[in-house]
Design a protein around this motif. Structure first.
Motif: not given
Ligand code: SF4
Ligand code: SF4
Ligand code: SF4
Ligand code: FES
Length: 989
Positions: A632, A636, A657-659, A662-663, A910-911, A913, A918, A920
């Motif tokens: 996670h 970022d 992975d969530s969101n 964004y990933v 969403s992001s 967690t 962490h 998600p």
């Protein structure tokens, strides 16, 4: 005193079946319907023996001291022969041209055992056609001997309750849902029935026309050959015909390979033999798996077509602007090594990140983390347990010390009470669920389920709790407080084994039943009932999964579960404990073997100087002292420019992975991205280099299942094209970077692991040979621990500890703009996003795509019908899917399965967690729904088992057979008379 078999003493195990005693002695008697894992069905009567002078079925007789048993007296033999003769009246012996003529056909072998030359009961055809409507197997009523093994397996082992036999019919046969075509029944294609069928009545379609030398001949030719054989049988007898078929069966051995492997899908750890002819998979044959016995689910039994899929990656690919071109291994590995070196030189080792696969082997995860740490010099290393199981591990670390299931599946089966929280066990861990369903049905095991959806386990439960989303921690803590307050806690256990009891009890103050009722939407009466059921049960196992862990309070709720078990003394005994159900086949093993940012293999801390120095000495390099980034935080770090390069193998990161948006944006920013995969996955789209890998059937190694069980997989076939096993690719990359690794087999990797990892100290390939397995921790001399805590907990003082947890609100709760709660999870037929399972045509037919479940109330309010297209939008993205209106969900709660590459649910998540791990908070998602158009068929076609109507009954119900007017037990008196005319109703011997 022993039992006397044909006059000779034979020791017995108290309570065992006489048939088992006889089999152990080496005496061979017929036993057509008996299967040790099903128990006595008593339909065939071929196991008749004289017990103290009386004819009895050996399978249904308990061996008792002093019994005098005659297995081969003229009376017993005559009864056995008569019973088997009746079976031959239901079965044409055409062994030489039968796909089941592989040395293990019970009908064939019994014909030989009894030296049958001619049958008295003529074969009588049944007035039914072959049913081929299931994509994976077919039923031939003509060959069905009505032994009922399949019915017993379906009703009482798999407990899908689809099969029955219409014993009262003039022509009994096996029925699906009481008489539906198989393909339109509730059959979930688990394959239990096919596996236990003793003849060719139920066959895997992949076997048909493939297994034998003559079986691919056209049906007309085969029929002619069968007629010829039948024509000569009265003259030459079965003996010569059987000899011929046995020659043909032994010839098959040269072309059929049987290899032991371990399922590559979920964490249950089913193992089986896989039969192949070149690359063609003939069948999956479970028998002796320590976790599963004869059990499988649709994926393990039938979901292997992906291995030979025409779109497997077979050559390395290198990106050139917007397209990929094929490359040689030399070029691809050279590019990977040079770019990794450049990035390391320019930005330091922590500019690189590594993600290991929870689908690949332990040895491969070990090598990946060694590559990251020892060759590159970073601890930026993780695996997908971050997405699911890390919070459960933390909950157990905090309280009892080991991050693994505290017992085995057999403990779950023997528990007095099972509590399942946030786990759709029947679909996500199907074979494990069968053990709970069986114990509940046959033994009266109590079952409590807490979930948002009324899935199968919830439907079967004695108590089904439907709390408000994300509030499990609250009701669990309130129930624990009630147990303490009412003197129901196991005080003697707490006094002896659990620290911090006072501190913990104080922390429970806010968790009153009244507040739990308000927060969770559960009645006080129900919670009191649950508290008493748990406190008063002799032994309790709690099972949980992503419905608990994928929340902002995932770690704390997992901790609350363990606290409850400690308060009620449900550790340290068989049939008790904590069971976080691991999702992927080797998600447990990936973490166990060091694919984590803060641990070396065996959960040895990175920042412990003594441990680090042990690894530095063994690997001959200085190692980075600080824990790295988890996956996670890696995303970022890519966004803010700290991570420039990534190496991922066997993970569909951009979808799981969530969101997801964004990933994807992060992956696009990478300077250099290496993917190692078997297919061109969605995540591959972002790669610079794609390395073609081999799936489990093409390599050797070990997997570790949810019950900490380490098992070997053997290579079934060669890697396809130019693909390579992941361990070899990892070694290639490391050596291009100057590592000089020299492993020639994964067993050598494991030798290194054992030497560095105390909990795996005694693991060797020899100790894991064949179907042998070990459940860690494994002591140097090889003893393992199926039950984790027998002498103490895994803490410095050997005691467990209560760990206080506090309540906080879930994230992303429904509001005015996003007014509906969206839950998500797995489906039985598909694994995760479906990269492997969609490549099995039969699975694709059953579940062609994804959908969203909508409650009848919401459907009525919004004008939605099954098949209506809707758009779901969250602040993070949107998907367009068809609705399935179902009472499995209620009110404004929706459910969307994960099985889509095109419309992945993670476009909506969403992001947010879990604050500790962490992980998600996938399960905390709010959406709005817009109706797009009223069109489209049901996304779950008519052939989907969810439309079926099961016919539950207590097994095969042989008493109904015995009640038939024409049934009589076999007896030598009748055989001597050779009477074949139907007997008057009720006539007994
Ligand atoms: S569910 Fe289907 S495949 Fe499984 S045992 Fe029952 S009938 Fe056979
Ligand atoms: S189909 Fe069922 S009843 Fe028929 S022979 Fe096979 S296991 Fe026995
Ligand atoms: S997916 Fe799981 S339950 Fe199904 S066969 Fe594989 S290991 Fe067993
Ligand atoms: S084996 Fe005993 S009745 Fe069939």
């Amino acid at each position: 005193m022993p039992v006397f078999l044909n006059g000779k003493p034979q020791e017995l195990t108290p309570g065992e079946r006489l048939i088992d005693t006889i089999n152990r002695s080496g005496i061979r008697i017929p036993q057509v319907c008996y299967h040790p894992q099903l128990g006595p069905i008593q339909t065939c009567d071929t196991c008749m023996v004289e017990v103290n002078g009386k004819l009895e079925r050996a399978c249904a007789t308990t061996a008792a001291e002093g019994l005098r048993v005659e297995t081969a007296s003229s009376r017993a033999q005559a009864a056995q022969r008569e019973a088997f003769d009746r079976i031959l009246g239901n079965h044409l012996l055409y062994c030489t041209v039968c796909d089941n003529n592989n040395g293990n056909c019970t009908v064939h072998n019994t014909t030989r055992l009894l030296a049958i030359e001619h049958q008295d009961t003529p074969f009588q055809a049944k007035p039914y056609e072959v049913d081929s409507t299931n994509p994976f197997y077919r039923y031939d009523p003509q060959q069905c001997i009505l032994c009922g093994r399949c019915v017993e397996a379906c009703q009482n082992l798999q407990v899908n309750e689809t099969l029955s036999i219409n014993w009262e019919d003039p022509h009994p046969r096996v029925l699906w849902d009481g008489g539906a075509p198989i393909g339109e029944s509730s059959c979930v294609s688990c394959g239990h029935c096919v596996t236990v069928c003793p003849c060719n009545a139920l066959m895997e379609k992949s076997m048909l026309g493939q297994a034998g030398y003559f079986t691919s001949l056209p049906q007309q030719t085969l029929d002619g050959m069968i007629d010829v054989v039948k024509g000569v049988e009265p003259e030459i007898g079965y003996g010569s015909i059987m000899q011929l078929s046995e020659v043909e069966a032994s010839m098959r051995e040269s072309q059929i390979k049987r290899t032991k492997t371990v399922c590559t899908y979920c964490g249950v750890g089913c193992s089986f033999q896989i039969w192949t002819k070149d690359r063609h998979i003939l069948k999956v044959e479970p028998a002796a798996g320590p976790a599963n016995g004869v059990s499988t689910c649709i994926k393990g039994k039938f979901g292997w077509d992906f291995v030979n899929s025409s779109d497997r990656l077979t050559k390395p690919l290198i990106r050139e602007r917007d397209r990929f071109r094929e490359a040689t291994w030399d070029e691809a590995l050279g590019l990977v090594a040079s770019r990794f070196s450049e990035i390391k030189t320019a930005h330091g080792p922590d500019a690189l990140a590594f993600i290991s696969s929870s689908k690949c082997t332990n040895e491969e995860s070990y090598l990946m983390q060694k590559l990251a740490r020892a060759v590159i010099g970073t601890n930026n290393m993780d695996n997908c347990s971050r997405y699911c199981q890390a919070p459960a591990t933390i909950g157990l670390f905090r309280t009892v010390g080991y991050g693994g299931d505290s017992g085995s599946i057999s403990d779950i089966e023997q528990a007095s009470l099972v509590l399942i929280i946030g786990s759709n066990t029947a679909e996500s861990h199907p074979v494990l669920a069968t053990r709970v369903k069986r114990a509940h049905k046959l033994r009266g095991q109590k079952l409590i389920v807490s979930d948002l959806r009324e899935h199968e386990m919830a439907r079967r439960a004695d108590v089904f709790l439907h709390p408000r989303p994300g509030t499990d921690l609250f009701w669990l803590s309130a129930v624990t407080r009630y147990i303490f307050d009412h003197g129901l806690a196991k005080q003697s256990f707490i006094d002896r084994w659990v620290n911090k009891a006072d501190e913990y009890r104080k922390s429970l103050e806010p968790f009153t039943l009244e507040m739990a009722s308000v927060r969770c939407g559960l009645s006080k009466e129900t919670l009191v009932k649950v508290a008493h059921m748990i406190a008063e049960a002799d032994s309790v196992c709690i099972l949980w999964a992503m419905g608990v862990t994928q929340h902002v309070m995932g770690s704390d709720t997992s901790t609350a579960i363990s606290n409850l078990l400690l308060a009620t003394g449900n550790y340290m005994r068989p049939g008790t404990g904590a069971y976080p159900l691991r999702g992927h086949n080797n998600v447990q093993g990936a973490s166990d073997h060091g694919a984590m940012p803060n641990y070396f293999p065996g959960y040895q801390k990175i920042d412990d100087p003594a441990i680090r120095s042990k690894f530095e000495k063994a690997w001959g390099v200085a190692l980075p002292p600080k824990p790295g980034l988890d996956n996670h935080l890696m995303i970022d770090a890519i966004h803010d420019g700290r991570i420039k390069s990534m190496y991922v193998f066997g993970e569909e990161m951009s979808l799981v992975d969530s969101n997801a948006g964004y990933v994807a944006a992060a992956l696009e920013k990478l300077d250099f991205f290496v993917m190692q995969e078997i297919f061109f996955s969605e995540t591959c789209r972002f790669a610079n280099v794609i390395l073609p890998a081999s799936p489990s059937l093409e390599k050797e190694g070990t997997f570790t299942s949810t019950e900490r069980r380490i098992q070997r997989l053997y290579q079934v076939m060669e890697p396809l094209g130019n693909s390579r096993p992941d361990w070899k690719i990892l070694m290639n990359v490391a050596n291009r970077l100057g590592a000089n690794w020299t492993y020639v087999h994964p067993s050598e990797v494991y030798e290194e692991i054992s030497s560095l990892t105390p909990i795996m100290a005694g693991v060797t390939y020899e100790r894991l040979e064949g179907f042998k397995s070990l459940q860690w921790p494994v002591a140097p001399e090889g003893s393992d621990q199926p039950l984790l805590y027998t002498k103490q907990f895994n803490t410095p003082d050997g005691k467990a500890a209560f760990f206080p947890v506090a309540w906080s609100e879930p994230s992303n709760q429904p509001g005015t703009e996003y007014d509906l709660h969206l839950n998500n999870g797995r489906l039985l037929e598909h694994f995760h996003e479906g990269n492997m399972t969609y490549r099995t045509e039969g699975i694709r037919q059953k579940v062609p795509g994804t959908f969203v479940e909508v409650s009848p109330e919401l459907a009525a309010a919004r004008g939605i019908e099954t098949g209506t297209w809707v758009r779901l939008s969250s602040p993070f993205g949107e998907v367009k899917v068809q609705a399935v209106v179902t009472a499995r969900v209620t009110g404004s709660e929706l459910y969307m399965p994960m099985n889509s590459v095109l419309e992945p649910v993670n476009c909506l998540t969403s992001s947010c967690t879990d604050k500790v791990t962490h992980t998600p908070a996938y399960k905390e998602t709010s959406v709005r729904l817009a109706v797009l158009r009223q069109a489209g068929a049901d996304p779950l076609p008519r052939t989907n088992p969810r439309h079926g109507r099961p016919t539950p009954q207590m097994g095969v119900e042989v008493e109904r057979k015995w009640a038939r007017g024409d049934y009589r037990p076999p007896d030598n008196r009748l055989v001597q008379i050779q009477t074949r005319s139907p007997q008057p109703a009720g006539q007994e011997k």
